[in-house]
Design a protein around this motif. Sequence first.
Motif, PDB file in Angstrom:
ATOM      1  N   UNK A 119       0.849  -1.201   0.000  1.00  7.03           N
ATOM      2  CA  UNK A 119       0.000   0.000   0.000  1.00  7.03           C
ATOM      3  C   UNK A 119       0.883   1.248   0.000  1.00  7.03           C
ATOM      4  N   UNK A 120       1.391   1.565  -1.166  1.00  4.30           N
ATOM      5  CA  UNK A 120       2.374   2.659  -1.292  1.00  4.30           C
ATOM      6  C   UNK A 120       1.813   4.018  -0.894  1.00  4.30           C
ATOM      7  N   UNK A 121       0.543   4.254  -1.214  1.00 12.09           N
ATOM      8  CA  UNK A 121      -0.023   5.584  -0.971  1.00 12.09           C
ATOM      9  C   UNK A 121      -0.766   5.694   0.360  1.00 12.09           C
ATOM     10  N   UNK A 122      -0.803   4.616   1.134  1.00  7.30           N
ATOM     11  CA  UNK A 122      -1.526   4.646   2.414  1.00  7.30           C
ATOM     12  C   UNK A 122      -0.829   5.563   3.412  1.00  7.30           C
ATOM     13  N   UNK A 123      -1.621   6.203   4.257  1.00  9.72           N
ATOM     14  CA  UNK A 123      -1.078   7.018   5.350  1.00  9.72           C
ATOM     15  C   UNK A 123      -0.902   6.170   6.607  1.00  9.72           C
ATOM     16  N   UNK A 124      -1.598   5.029   6.605  1.00 11.02           N
ATOM     17  CA  UNK A 124      -1.550   4.122   7.744  1.00 11.02           C
ATOM     18  C   UNK A 124      -2.517   2.982   7.518  1.00 11.02           C
ATOM     19  N   UNK A 139     -12.612   5.217   5.613  1.00  9.76           N
ATOM     20  CA  UNK A 139     -11.230   5.644   5.830  1.00  9.76           C
ATOM     21  C   UNK A 139     -10.218   5.160   4.792  1.00  9.76           C
ATOM     22  N   UNK A 140     -10.555   4.132   4.010  1.00 10.68           N
ATOM     23  CA  UNK A 140      -9.598   3.670   2.986  1.00 10.68           C
ATOM     24  C   UNK A 140      -9.301   4.787   1.989  1.00 10.68           C
ATOM     25  N   UNK A 141     -10.341   5.514   1.592  1.00  6.50           N
ATOM     26  CA  UNK A 141     -10.152   6.600   0.624  1.00  6.50           C
ATOM     27  C   UNK A 141      -9.413   7.792   1.236  1.00  6.50           C
ATOM     28  N   UNK A 142      -9.356   7.816   2.580  1.00  5.98           N
ATOM     29  CA  UNK A 142      -8.623   8.878   3.274  1.00  5.98           C
ATOM     30  C   UNK A 142      -7.199   8.440   3.640  1.00  5.98           C
ATOM     31  N   UNK A 143      -6.849   7.220   3.231  1.00  4.76           N
ATOM     32  CA  UNK A 143      -5.479   6.753   3.430  1.00  4.76           C
ATOM     33  C   UNK A 143      -5.287   5.703   4.499  1.00  4.76           C
ATOM     34  N   UNK A 144      -6.388   5.276   5.134  1.00  7.70           N
ATOM     35  CA  UNK A 144      -6.297   4.272   6.205  1.00  7.70           C
ATOM     36  C   UNK A 144      -7.197   3.069   5.885  1.00  7.70           C
ATOM     37  N   UNK A 145      -6.715   2.135   5.069  1.00  8.61           N
ATOM     38  CA  UNK A 145      -7.515   0.955   4.747  1.00  8.61           C
ATOM     39  C   UNK A 145      -7.534  -0.053   5.896  1.00  8.61           C
ATOM     40  N   UNK A 146      -8.579  -0.866   5.914  1.00  7.09           N
ATOM     41  CA  UNK A 146      -8.666  -1.983   6.857  1.00  7.09           C
ATOM     42  C   UNK A 146      -7.867  -3.166   6.318  1.00  7.09           C
ATOM     43  N   UNK A 197      -5.651  -2.490  15.858  1.00  5.70           N
ATOM     44  CA  UNK A 197      -4.388  -1.750  15.949  1.00  5.70           C
ATOM     45  C   UNK A 197      -4.379  -0.733  14.818  1.00  5.70           C
ATOM     46  N   UNK A 198      -4.353   0.543  15.179  1.00  4.21           N
ATOM     47  CA  UNK A 198      -4.270   1.589  14.153  1.00  4.21           C
ATOM     48  C   UNK A 198      -2.811   2.013  14.033  1.00  4.21           C
ATOM     49  N   UNK A 199      -2.301   1.903  12.815  1.00  3.21           N
ATOM     50  CA  UNK A 199      -0.911   2.241  12.529  1.00  3.21           C
ATOM     51  C   UNK A 199      -0.858   3.493  11.664  1.00  3.21           C
ATOM     52  N   UNK A 200       0.167   4.308  11.879  1.00  5.21           N
ATOM     53  CA  UNK A 200       0.394   5.487  11.042  1.00  5.21           C
ATOM     54  C   UNK A 200       1.791   5.395  10.445  1.00  5.21           C
ATOM     55  N   UNK A 201       1.863   5.639   9.140  1.00  8.07           N
ATOM     56  CA  UNK A 201       3.179   5.668   8.486  1.00  8.07           C
ATOM     57  C   UNK A 201       3.946   6.893   8.965  1.00  8.07           C
ATOM     58  N   UNK A 202       5.142   6.667   9.481  1.00  9.81           N
ATOM     59  CA  UNK A 202       5.993   7.764   9.929  1.00  9.81           C
ATOM     60  C   UNK A 202       7.402   7.530   9.382  1.00  9.81           C
TER      61      UNK A 202
END
Length: 201
Positions: free
Chosen positions: A50-55, A82-89, A142-147
Motif C-alpha cells: 500500500x504505497x499511498x496509504x497514510x496508515x 477511511x480507505x479513501x482517506x489513506x487508512x484501509x482496513x 491496531x491503528x498504525x500510522x506511516x511515519x
Amino acid sequence: MKTMRILAAVAIIAFISAFTTPGSGYKVGDVATDFKLKNVDGKMVSLSDYKSAKGFIVVFTCNHCPFAKAYEDRIIALDKKYAKLGYPVIAINPNNPEKQKEDSFALMQARAKEKGFTFPYLFDEGQKIYPQYGATKTPHVYILQKTAKGNEVKYIGAIDDNHEEPSAVKEKYAENALDALLRGQPVKVTETKAIGCSIKA
C-alpha cells in the motif's frame, strides 16, 4: 526466622513468575514490522503493498466469534470511510482452524464473499503474526500510522464501546483515533480493552 521468611517469599515470587507471562506485543509508539499473509483471493498481502496509504486499521477478527460477527458491518463501514482517506482496513484471522473448524481458510473465503468484504481478509498461518502484535481477542484493533520510523502504533483496543447495539454506541474509539490522525492531532484515547472471544491458537 526473618531470613527464612524472606527466602520463602522470594521462592514464591520466583514460582509465580515462572508461570506468569509478562505483557507482550506492541505498545502505543512501537513500530510494527511488516508481514506477508495469504488473502482470501489467494494472493499474498503486505503492508508495503500500500504505497499511498497514510496508515492502516489492522483488525484481528474471525468467522465464528459472535463478537467478531457483531462488528463485521462496522469494520466494512470503517474501510469504506477511511480507505479513501489513506487508512484501509487489513483484517487478519489469527485462529488455528485445527482448534476452531469454522475459521478454516475455505470458510474465510465463503464469509468474505457472503458479507462483501471490501478489504483483505488474511490468514495468519501458523499463528505467527498475532503474538507479535499482542492481540488476545477477536476483534482486536491496531491503528498504525506511516511515519519516518515506520508503521507506528497509535491506537490499540476496541472499535467502540458497545458490541451489542451499534445505535447505542457512545464512544467510537477507532474513528476518534483516525480522525485525530487525519487532523494531525495526537490521539486522546490511545488504548482501550478489547472485548471479544479469546484467540484459538
